[in-house]
Design a protein around this motif. Structure first.
Motif, PDB file in Angstrom:
ATOM      1  N   ARG A 198      -1.046   6.219  29.837  1.00 13.04           N
ATOM      2  CA  ARG A 198      -2.398   6.228  29.290  1.00 13.04           C
ATOM      3  C   ARG A 198      -2.521   5.230  28.129  1.00 13.04           C
ATOM      4  N   ASP A 244      -4.777   1.585  27.708  1.00 13.04           N
ATOM      5  CA  ASP A 244      -5.758   1.631  26.616  1.00 13.04           C
ATOM      6  C   ASP A 244      -5.479   0.467  25.657  1.00 13.04           C
ATOM      7  N   PHE A 272      -8.637   2.744  22.115  1.00 17.90           N
ATOM      8  CA  PHE A 272      -9.766   3.655  21.914  1.00 17.90           C
ATOM      9  C   PHE A 272      -9.286   5.037  21.499  1.00 17.90           C
ATOM     10  N   ARG A 273      -8.046   5.299  21.818  1.00 17.22           N
ATOM     11  CA  ARG A 273      -7.527   6.622  21.488  1.00 17.22           C
ATOM     12  C   ARG A 273      -7.591   6.890  19.982  1.00 17.22           C
ATOM     13  N   ALA A 301      -9.769   6.028  17.926  1.00 20.74           N
ATOM     14  CA  ALA A 301     -11.109   6.267  17.384  1.00 20.74           C
ATOM     15  C   ALA A 301     -11.355   7.765  17.253  1.00 20.74           C
ATOM     16  N   ALA A 302     -11.946   8.156  16.157  1.00 22.73           N
ATOM     17  CA  ALA A 302     -12.168   9.591  15.910  1.00 22.73           C
ATOM     18  C   ALA A 302     -13.290  10.119  16.787  1.00 22.73           C
ATOM     19  N   HIS A 303     -13.132  11.359  17.190  1.00 21.67           N
ATOM     20  CA  HIS A 303     -14.199  12.009  17.934  1.00 21.67           C
ATOM     21  C   HIS A 303     -15.234  12.540  16.943  1.00 21.67           C
ATOM     22  N   GLN A 318      -9.985   8.646  29.869  1.00 18.92           N
ATOM     23  CA  GLN A 318     -10.971   9.448  29.142  1.00 18.92           C
ATOM     24  C   GLN A 318     -11.188   8.961  27.713  1.00 18.92           C
ATOM     25  N   ASP A 319     -10.163   8.363  27.119  1.00 19.91           N
ATOM     26  CA  ASP A 319     -10.330   7.903  25.731  1.00 19.91           C
ATOM     27  C   ASP A 319     -11.304   6.738  25.611  1.00 19.91           C
ATOM     28  N   TRP A 320     -11.584   6.080  26.746  1.00 21.16           N
ATOM     29  CA  TRP A 320     -12.483   4.919  26.672  1.00 21.16           C
ATOM     30  C   TRP A 320     -13.911   5.337  26.315  1.00 21.16           C
ATOM     31  N   ASN A 343     -14.620   6.697  23.766  1.00 17.13           N
ATOM     32  CA  ASN A 343     -14.730   6.451  22.320  1.00 17.13           C
ATOM     33  C   ASN A 343     -15.413   5.125  22.006  1.00 17.13           C
TER      34      ASN A 343
END
Lengths: 383, 402
Positions: free
Chosen positions: A216, A220, A224-225, A227-229, B219-221, B223
């Motif tokens: 994963r 990526d 993007f991981r 980046a905060a939700h 899924q992180d995309w 973001n």
């Protein structure tokens, strides 16, 4: 689609089963890794489903040659958390106290230290841990460590009261307190608990999950991981809402208070403080069993967030009552191979930082304390 | 859906199906089959949050009453008025939730939780530990209920026994993510054959692969929508990846639902037909969340005069607005509805007015390739509208030009 369906229909049952098995293996592999990317326990954990109730999992602890084996009966408090994303309920599990101890003290007198963890992560009750201790005693460990959790061990919720206790030890062996388990554990969690016996990938999901995480990350490239939700405005549990809505707990800052803290405070408000309470009786029985079996043991009260506890007068009073009882209990029952630390380490360790009432974010002083205790009490003798 | 784990729901359903599906198959009594489905739905809702059992019990009992009222009045002069009252009554919970989420949801959850706690302390305690989530699947349930009432009004169906309606309502396969199957498609009389089971298992497997292997990797995309201070080319790639993630995730769950339905011998409607590889907005909406589009086409597009040439544009816009507002009653979804409604209307105008020179090439490979590229870009560019605060959209689209 019809053509595709007729094509699929021609596939043999064996192929279908092969596909389904493969899917199961993949799912088993992904279960832990996706939810807890930062979690990589080195200890031999008897942990169950990452998001669920691990008590449904059969414990399998391999005997390690020449090791000093420590059986550790605990709730989730050894899990080290790290807040993330701005919302108080968002966190990562970043490690375990036991792993930190292993880093500091990998062996005792040349015998590698080995933890057999009986970890029940979701509000375990004293009765659950008591039965785990029975199993652990049968392993004849070099030391049995038992963490007393004041937030849950003394709370007489109906489902865990005396009425449910006669059937608490189910035929499955580790399905302690089946009523509790059946109330909270879903069918898939129960099945996973059984599958772990036969399907190594389920047990290895942390290891396999790490490969998935690597894949994963590789996919990526823009990171993007990291980046905060965004925060979730409605992400409250009903317990949190109830505490807020009914004034069950003292006023709190909803932007900074984790739901788990409110659950724990609410549980502590409901403590049974009577001398013949279920939680106290279990501890008495446990000490008697340990002494009778000749199992060296360390019983300690977990570190708790005293500042949060003191913010609620009812909780603070209940906690002090339990502390007083525990200290007297320690004075009366220590000895004969059983050591009972009379105080929660929160009373004498500096620098502990908490995520909620019982989970630490900065555990170093506690790690040092436990490392020394283990070195003192664990005798590296033949299992 | 906040804090709702669809994967856990289906994992539980599939575990239960190992027992329930054979029982269902070898039970000849339709009533027993319906009871079995209601019980399964109740167990699964319990594990999401016990209060949802109460919510859906009340909701589908209202549907039962509404169907009876509609049936008795559909031949009278007040039929249309009664139909509107029934429709608005059934829409009320969903509309209230979507309009007043922050205040209504906790109050609704608290009310349901209080009733559950009164009925059983133990179950109330379990409910305490569940999240204060959105009413999982209420949008799907609402449109299924509306379909039932509207079919009754249109005389497509007659009196339906209460057990049948409740089994349709609690049919576990459809609870969390649809599809919006009609009452006739949830056929409790059909026996699953071995072929059904094979196809069902394969479909479920495909669904799991889409969701957990493919979509999960990307899924992180998502973001990208709150981390867009990047070069435009990165954002473009990210939008494309996100589009596939979004599709695979939703389509995968639909596959699991349809495959699970097949284990019970039911051929549920398809929800996705390779939508990202279509060549026009019409084709796209005929292959993306098909069961929702089908509902909107039947009851909105047709009612708004969509089959009359002079009303087509208005009907298309109205249809798209209903599809959008079904998701959420927010400015973002309103913009999304307008965006796609305009897209549909413009494409329809273009189809009827394109130059003869181009019209001759419609079936050619190059024309199809260009059409696909244009549609794909249009769809991908629409995702930011529903994925971020509308106030941030100008900055996001501006970043694409960096």
């Amino acid at each position: 689609m019809n053509r595709m369906q007729s094509l699929f229909a021609k596939l043999s049952a064996v192929r279908i089963m092969a596909w389904a098995s493969f899917a199961l293996i993949v799912l088993g592999s992904l279960g832990g890794g996706v939810g807890e990317p930062l979690l990589s326990p080195r200890t031999n954990f008897g942990m169950g489903t990452a998001m669920g109730d691990p008590r449904v999992v059969q414990r399998r602890f391999p005997q390690v040659e020449n090791a000093t084996t420590v059986a550790w009966i605990t709730d989730s408090s050894p899990t080290i958390l790290r807040a993330k994303g701005g919302h108080p309920d968002n966190f990562d599990r970043v490690g375990f106290i036991q792993d930190r101890i292993l880093e500091k003290k990998p062996d005792i007198e040349g015998h590698p230290l080995h933890f057999a963890m009986y970890m029940q992560s979701f509000g375990p009750k004293a009765i659950d841990k008591y039965f785990e201790a029975q199993h652990a005693i049968s392993l004849k460990p070099n030391l049995l460590i038992y963490g007393v959790n004041p937030t849950f061990d003394f709370t007489p919720w109906d489902m865990m009261g005396e009425a449910s206790a006669p059937g608490a030890l189910s035929p499955f062996g580790s399905h302690n307190s089946y009523k509790w388990t059946l109330l909270l554990a879903s069918p898939a969690q129960l099945i996973q608990g059984q599958l772990i016996r036969f399907l190594p990938t389920v047990e290895m999901r942390f290891e396999i999950g790490k490969h998935f995480e690597v894949l994963r990350s590789w996919l990526d490239p823009f990171n993007f991981r990291a980046a905060a939700h965004p925060s979730s405005p409605v992400g409250w549990s009903m317990m949190r809402w109830r505490a807020h809505h009914t004034g069950l707990t003292q006023p709190f800052d909803p932007e900074r208070t984790p739901s788990s803290q409110l659950v724990q405070l609410t549980a502590m408000q409901l403590m049974d403080l009577r001398d013949d309470s279920w939680g106290k009786q279990i501890l008495r029985d446990l000490v008697a069993d340990l002494r009778q079996s000749g199992t060296p043991a360390l019983i300690y009260m977990i570190p708790v967030n005293l500042r949060a506890i003191d913010s609620d007068p009812v909780v603070a009073a209940n906690f002090r009552s339990i502390e007083k009882w525990f200290s007297e209990f320690a004075a009366q029952n220590s000895g004969g191979g059983v050591t009972i630390a009379p105080q929660t380490p929160s009373r004498f360790l500096e620098g502990l930082l908490f995520f909620d009432i019982s989970h630490l974010t900065a555990p170093d002083p506690f790690v040092d304390y436990l490392s020394n205790e283990i070195a003192t009490h664990a005798k590296p003798q033949a299992n | 859906m906040l804090f709702f784990d669809a994967a856990a729901f289906f994992a539980n359903l599939l575990v239960l199906a190992v027992i329930v599906a054979p029982l269902y198959r070898y039970t000849t009594s339709i009533v027993l089959r319906q009871v079995l489905m209601i019980a399964t739905g109740v167990v699964l809702l319990y594990h999401v949050a016990p209060r949802l059992i109460l919510l859906y019990l009340m909701f589908w009992l209202v549907v039962v009453v509404a169907q009876k009222v509609m049936l008795r009045t559909r031949d009278g002069k007040w039929a249309t008025g009664v139909m509107w009252v029934c429709v608005l009554t059934l829409l009320a919970p969903m509309l209230t939730w979507k309009l007043f989420a922050v205040t209504f949801l906790p109050q609704l959850a608290w009310f349901l939780h209080s009733v559950v706690s009164e009925l059983s302390l133990n179950i109330g305690f379990v409910d305490s530990h569940r999240s204060l989530m959105l009413p999982v699947g209420l949008s799907f349930a609402t449109f299924r209920a509306l379909d039932l009432i509207l079919q009754t009004y249109l005389r497509s169906i007659g009196q339906i026994p209460i057990g049948h309606i409740m089994a349709y309502g609690f049919f576990p396969v459809l609870l969390p993510v649809g599809p919006i199957a009609t009452l006739q498609e949830v056929d409790f009389t059909h026996n699953a054959t071995s072929e059904d089971v094979k196809i069902g298992l394969l479909r479920i497997t495909i669904g799991f692969f889409k969701v957990f292997l493919l979509a999960s990797l990307f899924q992180d995309w998502g973001n990208v929508f709150h981390s867009y201070d990047r070069p435009g080319w990165q954002l473009l790639i990210s939008l494309v990846v996100f589009a596939f993630y979004f599709y695979l995730n939703f389509a995968g769950y639909s596959d699991i639902a349809i495959g699970t339905g097949r284990l019970f011998g039911m051929k549920l409607p398809e929800n996705f037909r390779w939508p990202l590889f279509r060549e026009s907005p019409q084709q796209f909406w005929a292959s993306w969340h098909v069961s929702l589009s089908r509902f909107a086409q039947r009851y909105i597009f047709a009612s708004a005069g969509g089959y009359r040439r002079n009303r087509q544009s208005i009907a298309l816009l109205a249809t798209m607005m209903v599809i959008a507002w079904w998701h959420d009653l927010t400015l973002a979804w309103t913009l999304f509805g307008v965006y796609h409604g305009m897209g549909l209307a413009v494409h329809r105008w273009w189809s009827q007015n394109r130059p003869l020179l181009l019209a001759k090439h419609v079936g050619h490979l190059w024309y199809r390739a260009v059409s696909w590229a244009m549609l794909f870009s249009f769809v991908v560019m629409g995702f930011p509208i529903i994925s971020m605060d509308p106030a941030s959209l100008p900055a996001f689209y501006g970043s694409l030009l960096k």
